[in-house]
Write an enzyme that holds these catalytic residues in place. Structure first.
Site, PDB file in Angstrom:
ATOM      1  N   ASP A  66      48.895   5.998   2.812  1.00 50.64           N
ATOM      2  CA  ASP A  66      47.822   6.739   2.733  1.00 50.64           C
ATOM      3  C   ASP A  66      47.810   7.450   1.460  1.00 50.64           C
ATOM      4  OD1 ASP A  66      49.734   8.741   3.531  1.00 50.64           O
ATOM      5  OD2 ASP A  66      49.336   8.571   5.704  1.00 50.64           O
ATOM      6  N   ASN A  82      54.016   4.676   4.886  1.00 50.73           N
ATOM      7  CA  ASN A  82      52.539   4.984   5.042  1.00 50.73           C
ATOM      8  C   ASN A  82      51.759   4.337   3.756  1.00 50.73           C
ATOM      9  OD1 ASN A  82      53.099   6.197   7.468  1.00 50.73           O
ATOM     10  ND2 ASN A  82      53.125   8.262   6.701  1.00 50.73           N
ATOM     11  N   HIS A 108      55.921   0.221   2.183  1.00 51.30           N
ATOM     12  CA  HIS A 108      54.816  -0.889   2.441  1.00 51.30           C
ATOM     13  C   HIS A 108      53.842  -1.076   1.800  1.00 51.30           C
ATOM     14  CE1 HIS A 108      56.606  -0.685   6.848  1.00 51.30           C
ATOM     15  NE2 HIS A 108      57.631  -1.230   6.182  1.00 51.30           N
ATOM     16  N   PRO A 157      44.994   7.962  12.574  1.00 51.63           N
ATOM     17  CA  PRO A 157      45.821   7.375  13.763  1.00 51.63           C
ATOM     18  C   PRO A 157      47.174   6.636  13.391  1.00 51.63           C
ATOM     19  CG  PRO A 157      43.802   6.089  13.504  1.00 51.63           C
ATOM     20  CD  PRO A 157      43.809   7.098  12.392  1.00 51.63           C
ATOM     21  N   ASP A 158      48.252   6.913  14.042  1.00 49.61           N
ATOM     22  CA  ASP A 158      49.477   6.127  14.145  1.00 49.61           C
ATOM     23  C   ASP A 158      49.191   4.726  14.434  1.00 49.61           C
ATOM     24  OD1 ASP A 158      49.911   6.288  16.556  1.00 49.61           O
ATOM     25  OD2 ASP A 158      51.682   7.345  16.318  1.00 49.61           O
ATOM     26  N   PHE A 159      50.180   3.982  14.597  1.00 48.76           N
ATOM     27  CA  PHE A 159      50.030   2.388  15.033  1.00 48.76           C
ATOM     28  C   PHE A 159      50.405   2.283  16.596  1.00 48.76           C
ATOM     29  CE2 PHE A 159      50.814   2.470  10.388  1.00 48.76           C
ATOM     30  CZ  PHE A 159      49.767   1.631  10.050  1.00 48.76           C
ATOM     31  N   ARG A 160      51.346   2.937  17.014  1.00 51.19           N
ATOM     32  CA  ARG A 160      51.850   2.523  18.214  1.00 51.19           C
ATOM     33  C   ARG A 160      51.775   3.605  19.311  1.00 51.19           C
ATOM     34  NH1 ARG A 160      54.405   0.158  14.202  1.00 51.19           N
ATOM     35  NH2 ARG A 160      54.531  -2.176  14.096  1.00 51.19           N
ATOM     36  N   ASN A 164      60.278  13.663  15.509  1.00 49.83           N
ATOM     37  CA  ASN A 164      59.520  12.953  16.007  1.00 49.83           C
ATOM     38  C   ASN A 164      59.147  13.302  17.650  1.00 49.83           C
ATOM     39  OD1 ASN A 164      58.550  10.135  14.989  1.00 49.83           O
ATOM     40  ND2 ASN A 164      59.059   9.399  16.896  1.00 49.83           N
ATOM     41  N   CYS A 216      38.309 -12.928  -5.964  1.00 46.48           N
ATOM     42  CA  CYS A 216      39.005 -12.870  -7.202  1.00 46.48           C
ATOM     43  C   CYS A 216      37.957 -13.255  -8.338  1.00 46.48           C
ATOM     44  CB  CYS A 216      40.297 -13.827  -7.187  1.00 46.48           C
ATOM     45  SG  CYS A 216      40.911 -14.167  -8.756  1.00 46.48           S
ATOM     46  N   CYS A 218      44.905 -10.636  -6.242  1.00 50.08           N
ATOM     47  CA  CYS A 218      44.280 -12.415  -5.611  1.00 50.08           C
ATOM     48  C   CYS A 218      45.502 -12.796  -4.731  1.00 50.08           C
ATOM     49  CB  CYS A 218      43.926 -13.274  -6.533  1.00 50.08           C
ATOM     50  SG  CYS A 218      43.444 -14.769  -5.791  1.00 50.08           S
ATOM     51  N   GLY A 222      58.189  10.999  12.012  1.00 49.26           N
ATOM     52  CA  GLY A 222      56.913  10.277  12.347  1.00 49.26           C
ATOM     53  C   GLY A 222      56.996   8.928  12.352  1.00 49.26           C
ATOM     54  N   THR A 223      58.207   8.325  12.842  1.00 50.97           N
ATOM     55  CA  THR A 223      58.117   6.772  12.749  1.00 50.97           C
ATOM     56  C   THR A 223      58.957   6.168  14.026  1.00 50.97           C
ATOM     57  OG1 THR A 223      58.897   4.836  11.716  1.00 50.97           O
ATOM     58  CG2 THR A 223      60.351   6.781  11.432  1.00 50.97           C
TER      59      THR A 223
HETATM   60  P1  OAD Z   1      54.214   4.039  14.620  1.00 49.82           P
HETATM   61  O1  OAD Z   1      52.883   4.190  15.122  1.00 49.82           O
HETATM   62  O2  OAD Z   1      54.812   2.895  15.061  1.00 49.82           O
HETATM   63  O3  OAD Z   1      55.049   5.376  15.049  1.00 49.82           O
HETATM   64  C1  OAD Z   1      54.715   6.562  14.877  1.00 49.82           C
HETATM   65  C2  OAD Z   1      55.753   7.408  15.535  1.00 49.82           C
HETATM   66  O4  OAD Z   1      55.346   8.752  15.174  1.00 49.82           O
HETATM   67  C3  OAD Z   1      55.799   7.262  17.087  1.00 49.82           C
HETATM   68  O5  OAD Z   1      57.279   7.512  17.494  1.00 49.82           O
HETATM   69  C4  OAD Z   1      55.137   8.663  17.490  1.00 49.82           C
HETATM   70  O6  OAD Z   1      55.400   8.885  18.818  1.00 49.82           O
HETATM   71  C5  OAD Z   1      55.232   9.612  16.482  1.00 49.82           C
HETATM   72  N1  OAD Z   1      54.252  10.714  16.182  1.00 49.82           N
HETATM   73  C6  OAD Z   1      53.076  10.439  16.434  1.00 49.82           C
HETATM   74  N2  OAD Z   1      52.445  11.510  15.795  1.00 49.82           N
HETATM   75  C7  OAD Z   1      53.321  12.550  15.816  1.00 49.82           C
HETATM   76  C8  OAD Z   1      53.453  13.892  15.186  1.00 49.82           C
HETATM   77  N3  OAD Z   1      52.256  14.641  14.891  1.00 49.82           N
HETATM   78  N4  OAD Z   1      54.732  14.574  15.174  1.00 49.82           N
HETATM   79  C9  OAD Z   1      55.666  13.779  15.451  1.00 49.82           C
HETATM   80  N5  OAD Z   1      55.829  12.695  15.947  1.00 49.82           N
HETATM   81  C10 OAD Z   1      54.740  11.930  15.823  1.00 49.82           C
HETATM   82  O7  OAD Z   1      54.010   4.063  13.048  1.00 49.82           O
HETATM   83  P2  OAD Z   1      55.230   3.723  12.097  1.00 49.82           P
HETATM   84  O8  OAD Z   1      56.623   3.858  12.394  1.00 49.82           O
HETATM   85  O9  OAD Z   1      54.910   4.524  10.783  1.00 49.82           O
HETATM   86  O10 OAD Z   1      53.051  -1.630   8.784  1.00 49.82           O
HETATM   87  O11 OAD Z   1      54.896   2.051  11.825  1.00 49.82           O
HETATM   88  C11 OAD Z   1      55.649   1.378  10.951  1.00 49.82           C
HETATM   89  C12 OAD Z   1      54.855   0.348  10.373  1.00 49.82           C
HETATM   90  O12 OAD Z   1      53.980  -0.466  11.423  1.00 49.82           O
HETATM   91  C13 OAD Z   1      53.658   0.658   9.418  1.00 49.82           C
HETATM   92  O13 OAD Z   1      53.992   0.875   8.281  1.00 49.82           O
HETATM   93  C14 OAD Z   1      52.562  -0.440   9.831  1.00 49.82           C
HETATM   94  C15 OAD Z   1      52.843  -0.955  11.074  1.00 49.82           C
HETATM   95  O14 OAD Z   1      52.558  -2.092  11.239  1.00 49.82           O
HETATM   96  C16 OAD Z   1      52.096  -1.914   7.691  1.00 49.82           C
HETATM   97  O15 OAD Z   1      51.051  -1.419   7.986  1.00 49.82           O
HETATM   98  C17 OAD Z   1      53.081  -3.064   7.080  1.00 49.82           C
END
Ligand code: OAD
Length: 272
Positions: free
Chosen positions: A110, A108, A127, A34-37, A227, A162, A135, A202-203
């Site tokens: 992963d 990412n 990241h 899953p993505d984050f947001r 995106n 640790c 530790c 994808g961000t």
């Molecule tokens: P987000 O979850 O914030 O954003 C993901 C983006 O990808 C969103 O704009 C979605 O609409 C889009 N998206 C999802 N699936 C897609 C697909 N199959 N094709 C195209 N677009 C898609 O994730 P990040 O921007 O990576 O930090 O989040 C940034 C950081 O926030 C992460 O590295 C993490 C988090 O807190 C840490 O873990 C430190």
């Protein structure tokens, strides 16, 4: 589509030779991570079982110091090893094979870029990753095999400790409240002015300093956004020549490979 066509023509005729990818969780959702947001499906919308004060606390260093359990509950689900790269990861590898890749900056953790075979020199894990663990008190390293054993060990409640000082150990993921690796800043200083094409994919461009990269490239650099939605500088300060491919990353990987005449090579890379 027409914009992608223009991009493909330019890639084929050698207009671009130093391509930088800037990627996030959306390139890995096709792998089942899953993505984050994203509303509903994103990690931050599904953490109620962890009883966090706010969703991002799971990656906050001060919260981890007090309550490491939440992170380790999530880490058990996300730990690399059970996920395979997507078409988009292999598209990045294909750019490397075509000698077009200058760098991939990934948020990412992963490691799917590595698993897709992209060379280590090209990858900037902005990241961090699960590759090593330290530790949080004395900075001693803990081998990954030991970390995994602790994660399974009820005696320590699944929280790696640790061997030197008994402090909590954390994988080298950059948490909120921590600095990004030097490699990120060192290479970005070189790459920023030397790229002729950036592909942001994808961000949501919500976490800085990474989110500021697309705005920092010179105007002569072509920008592309792959995106589901328009984000960051592509929404707030769009440039006239920006190319927007607002569809799923894997769909765009297919379309671009097809338009460039690389479709068979992409399939072959995935099959290997
Ligand atoms: P987000 O979850 O914030 O954003 C993901 C983006 O990808 C969103 O704009 C979605 O609409 C889009 N998206 C999802 N699936 C897609 C697909 N199959 N094709 C195209 N677009 C898609 O994730 P990040 O921007 O990576 O930090 O989040 C940034 C950081 O926030 C992460 O590295 C993490 C988090 O807190 C840490 O873990 C430190």
């Amino acid at each position: 589509m027409s914009d992608l066509k223009t991009l493909a023509e330019a890639l084929k005729n050698g207009t671009y030779s130093r391509v930088v990818f800037m990627v996030g969780a959306g390139i890995s959702t096709g792998a089942g991570i899953p993505d984050f947001r994203s509303p509903g499906t994103g990690l931050y919308a599904n953490l109620s079982k962890l009883n966090l004060p706010y969703a991002e606390a799971v990656f906050d260093i001060e919260y981890f110091r007090q309550s490491p359990k939440a992170f380790y509950t999530l880490a058990g689900e996300l730990y690399p090893g059970k996920f395979l790269p997507t078409k988009f990861h292999y598209l990045i590898k294909l750019f490397e094979e075509k000698r077009l890749l200058r760098r991939v900056y990934t948020q990412n953790i992963d490691t799917l870029e590595r698993i897709a075979g992209v060379g280590a020199d090209y990858i900037v894990e902005a990241h961090g990753s699960f590759a090593a663990n330290h530790c949080i008190d004395c900075d001693a390293e803990l081998a990954t095999e030991l970390l995994k054993l602790d994660m399974e060990d009820e005696l320590v409640d699944g929280i790696p400790v640790c061997r030197q000082c008994g402090g909590y150990v954390k994988p080298d993921i950059v948490f909120f409240g921590e600095g990004l690796p030097d490699r990120f800043y060192d290479l970005w200083e070189q790459d920023c002015k030397k790229t002729d094409l950036i592909i942001v994919a994808g961000t949501s461009l919500s976490v800085y300093p990474f989110a500021g990269l697309p705005a920092a490239v010179p105007r002569r650099t072509q920008r592309v956004l792959v995106n589901q939605e328009r984000v960051g500088d592509f929404a707030s300060s769009p440039r006239k020549v920006d190319i927007l491919a607002l569809r799923a990353c894997d769909v765009i990987a297919d379309e671009l490979a097809e338009l460039c005449g690389w479709a068979d090579e992409l399939v072959e890379l995935i099959r290997k």
